[in-house]
Design a protein around this motif. Structure first.
Motif, PDB file in Angstrom:
ATOM      1  N   ALA B  93      80.633  -3.439  16.453  1.00 20.41           N
ATOM      2  CA  ALA B  93      80.251  -2.218  17.042  1.00 20.41           C
ATOM      3  C   ALA B  93      80.038  -2.635  18.568  1.00 20.41           C
ATOM      4  O   ALA B  93      79.440  -3.568  18.822  1.00 20.41           O
ATOM      5  CB  ALA B  93      79.077  -1.829  16.274  1.00 20.41           C
ATOM      6  N   THR B  94      79.847  -1.519  19.244  1.00 16.95           N
ATOM      7  CA  THR B  94      79.262  -1.611  20.708  1.00 16.95           C
ATOM      8  C   THR B  94      78.084  -1.411  20.743  1.00 16.95           C
ATOM      9  O   THR B  94      77.536  -0.474  19.998  1.00 16.95           O
ATOM     10  CB  THR B  94      79.994  -0.344  21.670  1.00 16.95           C
ATOM     11  OG1 THR B  94      81.450  -0.444  21.437  1.00 16.95           O
ATOM     12  CG2 THR B  94      79.585  -0.573  23.258  1.00 16.95           C
ATOM     13  N   ALA B  95      77.292  -2.338  21.079  1.00 13.10           N
ATOM     14  CA  ALA B  95      75.757  -2.230  21.135  1.00 13.10           C
ATOM     15  C   ALA B  95      75.166  -2.653  22.429  1.00 13.10           C
ATOM     16  O   ALA B  95      75.485  -3.532  23.037  1.00 13.10           O
ATOM     17  CB  ALA B  95      75.106  -3.327  20.099  1.00 13.10           C
ATOM     18  N   ILE B  96      74.528  -1.688  23.043  1.00 13.95           N
ATOM     19  CA  ILE B  96      74.002  -1.839  24.470  1.00 13.95           C
ATOM     20  C   ILE B  96      72.573  -2.325  24.354  1.00 13.95           C
ATOM     21  O   ILE B  96      71.647  -1.339  23.692  1.00 13.95           O
ATOM     22  CB  ILE B  96      74.128  -0.518  25.168  1.00 13.95           C
ATOM     23  CG1 ILE B  96      75.644  -0.085  25.188  1.00 13.95           C
ATOM     24  CG2 ILE B  96      73.659  -0.527  26.621  1.00 13.95           C
ATOM     25  CD1 ILE B  96      76.799  -0.787  25.796  1.00 13.95           C
ATOM     26  N   GLN B  97      72.091  -3.346  24.788  1.00 13.91           N
ATOM     27  CA  GLN B  97      70.723  -3.617  24.943  1.00 13.91           C
ATOM     28  C   GLN B  97      70.034  -3.036  26.180  1.00 13.91           C
ATOM     29  O   GLN B  97      70.614  -3.391  27.332  1.00 13.91           O
ATOM     30  CB  GLN B  97      70.478  -5.335  24.827  1.00 13.91           C
ATOM     31  CG  GLN B  97      69.211  -5.694  24.965  1.00 13.91           C
ATOM     32  CD  GLN B  97      68.501  -5.667  23.410  1.00 13.91           C
ATOM     33  OE1 GLN B  97      69.072  -6.281  22.384  1.00 13.91           O
ATOM     34  NE2 GLN B  97      67.485  -4.973  23.312  1.00 13.91           N
ATOM     35  N   ILE B  98      68.938  -2.534  25.886  1.00 19.35           N
ATOM     36  CA  ILE B  98      68.020  -2.195  27.070  1.00 19.35           C
ATOM     37  C   ILE B  98      66.726  -3.117  26.977  1.00 19.35           C
ATOM     38  O   ILE B  98      66.013  -3.101  26.074  1.00 19.35           O
ATOM     39  CB  ILE B  98      67.475  -0.721  26.985  1.00 19.35           C
ATOM     40  CG1 ILE B  98      68.782   0.272  27.057  1.00 19.35           C
ATOM     41  CG2 ILE B  98      66.558  -0.322  27.946  1.00 19.35           C
ATOM     42  CD1 ILE B  98      68.367   1.741  26.766  1.00 19.35           C
ATOM     43  N   GLU B 116      76.293   5.196  30.314  1.00 19.98           N
ATOM     44  CA  GLU B 116      77.357   4.942  31.357  1.00 19.98           C
ATOM     45  C   GLU B 116      78.280   3.688  30.814  1.00 19.98           C
ATOM     46  O   GLU B 116      79.357   3.563  31.068  1.00 19.98           O
ATOM     47  CB  GLU B 116      76.723   4.480  32.543  1.00 19.98           C
ATOM     48  CG  GLU B 116      76.051   5.443  33.402  1.00 19.98           C
ATOM     49  CD  GLU B 116      75.408   5.216  34.346  1.00 19.98           C
ATOM     50  OE1 GLU B 116      75.214   3.852  34.850  1.00 19.98           O
ATOM     51  OE2 GLU B 116      74.474   5.938  34.957  1.00 19.98           O
ATOM     52  N   GLU B 117      77.734   3.104  29.927  1.00 18.70           N
ATOM     53  CA  GLU B 117      78.643   1.672  29.309  1.00 18.70           C
ATOM     54  C   GLU B 117      79.133   2.067  28.024  1.00 18.70           C
ATOM     55  O   GLU B 117      79.821   1.368  27.200  1.00 18.70           O
ATOM     56  CB  GLU B 117      77.785   0.557  29.000  1.00 18.70           C
ATOM     57  CG  GLU B 117      77.043   0.023  30.505  1.00 18.70           C
ATOM     58  CD  GLU B 117      76.183  -1.169  30.004  1.00 18.70           C
ATOM     59  OE1 GLU B 117      76.571  -2.210  29.667  1.00 18.70           O
ATOM     60  OE2 GLU B 117      74.919  -1.055  30.669  1.00 18.70           O
ATOM     61  N   LEU B 118      79.177   3.408  27.394  1.00 14.58           N
ATOM     62  CA  LEU B 118      79.629   3.760  26.289  1.00 14.58           C
ATOM     63  C   LEU B 118      80.885   4.791  26.288  1.00 14.58           C
ATOM     64  O   LEU B 118      80.980   5.468  27.484  1.00 14.58           O
ATOM     65  CB  LEU B 118      78.717   4.401  25.457  1.00 14.58           C
ATOM     66  CG  LEU B 118      77.684   3.655  24.923  1.00 14.58           C
ATOM     67  CD1 LEU B 118      76.674   4.707  24.003  1.00 14.58           C
ATOM     68  CD2 LEU B 118      78.149   2.710  23.893  1.00 14.58           C
ATOM     69  N   ASP B 119      82.002   4.640  25.642  1.00 17.23           N
ATOM     70  CA  ASP B 119      83.186   5.550  25.530  1.00 17.23           C
ATOM     71  C   ASP B 119      82.622   6.739  24.857  1.00 17.23           C
ATOM     72  O   ASP B 119      82.891   6.781  23.476  1.00 17.23           O
ATOM     73  CB  ASP B 119      84.284   4.719  24.982  1.00 17.23           C
ATOM     74  CG  ASP B 119      85.419   5.539  25.045  1.00 17.23           C
ATOM     75  OD1 ASP B 119      86.583   5.227  24.452  1.00 17.23           O
ATOM     76  OD2 ASP B 119      85.345   6.658  25.528  1.00 17.23           O
ATOM     77  N   LEU B 120      82.318   7.915  25.412  1.00 17.53           N
ATOM     78  CA  LEU B 120      81.577   8.901  24.609  1.00 17.53           C
ATOM     79  C   LEU B 120      82.700   9.959  24.208  1.00 17.53           C
ATOM     80  O   LEU B 120      82.337  10.580  23.352  1.00 17.53           O
ATOM     81  CB  LEU B 120      80.743   9.610  25.683  1.00 17.53           C
ATOM     82  CG  LEU B 120      79.306   8.877  26.168  1.00 17.53           C
ATOM     83  CD1 LEU B 120      78.558   9.705  26.935  1.00 17.53           C
ATOM     84  CD2 LEU B 120      78.517   8.483  25.045  1.00 17.53           C
ATOM     85  N   ASP B 121      83.879   9.571  24.464  1.00 18.35           N
ATOM     86  CA  ASP B 121      84.935  10.462  24.017  1.00 18.35           C
ATOM     87  C   ASP B 121      85.417  10.066  22.751  1.00 18.35           C
ATOM     88  O   ASP B 121      86.248  10.644  22.255  1.00 18.35           O
ATOM     89  CB  ASP B 121      86.088  10.500  25.074  1.00 18.35           C
ATOM     90  CG  ASP B 121      85.752  11.289  26.277  1.00 18.35           C
ATOM     91  OD1 ASP B 121      86.318  10.799  27.490  1.00 18.35           O
ATOM     92  OD2 ASP B 121      85.401  12.266  26.411  1.00 18.35           O
ATOM     93  N   HIS B 122      85.122   8.699  22.386  1.00 21.01           N
ATOM     94  CA  HIS B 122      85.619   8.230  21.066  1.00 21.01           C
ATOM     95  C   HIS B 122      84.481   7.763  20.193  1.00 21.01           C
ATOM     96  O   HIS B 122      84.407   6.767  19.865  1.00 21.01           O
ATOM     97  CB  HIS B 122      86.683   7.260  21.199  1.00 21.01           C
ATOM     98  CG  HIS B 122      87.866   7.760  21.967  1.00 21.01           C
ATOM     99  ND1 HIS B 122      87.732   7.551  23.305  1.00 21.01           N
ATOM    100  CD2 HIS B 122      88.760   8.529  21.565  1.00 21.01           C
ATOM    101  CE1 HIS B 122      89.038   8.054  23.713  1.00 21.01           C
ATOM    102  NE2 HIS B 122      89.540   8.589  22.772  1.00 21.01           N
TER     103      HIS B 122
END
Lengths: 113, 255
Positions: B93-98, B116-122
């Motif tokens: 999975a795509t996981a963004i760490q803050i 901003e780092e995620l592909d929100l369309d899919h």
């Protein structure tokens, strides 16, 4: 820690409004802090005073109105104040799911010059 | 009398009305996030708990079991380390760490930045794993559809009573580590009663992220929310069947 973040937001809001009104100094800041926010007022004041140094809010008096928890009972159609952690109506005992007051973190007004 | 702008110090003290929440800036950003999620048809859940309740393990298990059924991304918040995001990425999975540094909660601005780092369309589902903290996240709207509180059987029965604010607005409460309940002599009835007292409308699920017990109900909840949230381009459901009074008539040439 938590109070610092909130004090930062409060100060930014105060400075923004003061600047828009052409003020050069903030003398007093009046706030409403609800009992449910978990904010420790002394810690908040300490944080605000520390952050306000070197800004136009330096030395400003912070006046905090503490707002108690007020719930609404749908059955009795009345509000009641509580400081317990269970929001039971004192008349009918029904658990209230509607908290009307107590979550405030408001900057109400300021005195500036 | 000194004229305005004469340069003399004036002490014309005046009142300035503000009447604004100090969280209004965060609330505005949260609404922007919410609007974006609505437009893209993404279900967003804000997952909160005290440190160590098993949020990451729960999300890991979710990715493992239904990652092929739903397009899921995760945003994880911690003061330091990328450990959680790395764990989750192992499941594809795509996981963004803050990493917040010192902030004890995520806020709308941090989430907006991470988007901003995620592909929100899919994307069907965005799980936001908040910083482990049962106090502060309650005040910070992220723009989510719903808040989910995770509490583990090892934390005792009265967490909801001690932290009512964060439990109150929860759409679901997951009682995790159910596989350890017997070993720690978890008082199940007392715990469920405590949840119902502060969050009468919350869905309560007893799960074990480790064994998988109870997780199907959680997956059902997620899939239902995804199925219900309208995707961009989808036509809204017709208000009434064709031919009924008030329905749109098809175009016909005038005689």
């Amino acid at each position: 820690m938590h109070e610092f973040g909130l004090a930062e937001s409060a100060l930014a809001l105060a400075l923004d409004h003061a600047q828009k009104k052409g003020a050069r100094k903030i003398i007093e800041v009046r706030m409403q802090i609800g009992a449910l926010t978990g904010v420790v007022e002394e810690a908040f004041e300490f944080a605000f005073d520390a952050l306000a140094e070197n800004t136009m809010a330096a030395g400003a008096e912070l006046v905090i109105e503490h707002v108690p928890i007020v719930c609404y009972c749908c059955r009795c159609e009345c509000e009641f104040e509580t400081n317990a952690y269970a929001y039971q109506c004192p008349d009918c005992g029904e658990a209230s799911t509607e908290v009307r007051r107590g979550r405030e973190l408001n900057l109400v007004s300021m005195e500036v010059s | 009398m000194p004229s305005p702008g004469s340069g003399m110090a004036s002490d014309d003290q005046r009142a300035v009305d503000v009447r604004q929440s100090i969280l209004s800036k965060n609330d505005r950003l949260a609404e922007r996030n919410r609007g974006m999620f609505m437009a893209k048809g993404i279900v967003v859940l804000n997952i909160v708990s005290s440190p160590g309740s098993g949020k990451t393990a729960l999300i890991e298990r979710t990715l493992q079991d239904i990652g092929k059924d739903l397009r899921i991304a995760v945003i994880v918040g911690d003061l330091a380390t990328e450990n959680d995001a790395k764990r989750l990425r192992r499941h594809g999975a795509t996981a963004i760490q803050i990493t917040t540094g010192t902030a004890c909660h995520l806020d709308a601005h941090m989430v907006q930045h991470a988007l901003e780092e995620l592909d929100l369309d899919h994307l069907d589902l965005l799980l936001i794993e908040n910083v482990g903290n049962l106090v502060c996240p309650a005040s910070f709207d992220l723009g989510e559809d719903a808040r989910v509180v995770v509490m583990s059987v090892t934390e005792g029965e009265d967490k909801p009573l001690k932290y009512p604010v964060i439990f109150q607005d929860a759409a679901a409460v997951l009682v995790n580590k159910s596989d350890l309940a017997v070993a720690v002599e978890f008082q199940r009835d007392a715990a469920l009663a405590a949840v119902r007292q502060v969050a009468p409308r919350a869905t309560i699920l007893e799960v074990s992220a480790r064994t998988g017990s109870g997780m199907p109900a959680w997956y059902e909840l997620l899939k239902t929310r995804v199925a219900t949230k309208r995707k961009p381009g989808e036509r809204p459901l017709p208000a009434c069947p064709a031919g009924a009074p008030g329905s749109m008539k098809t175009a016909s040439t005038r005689p």
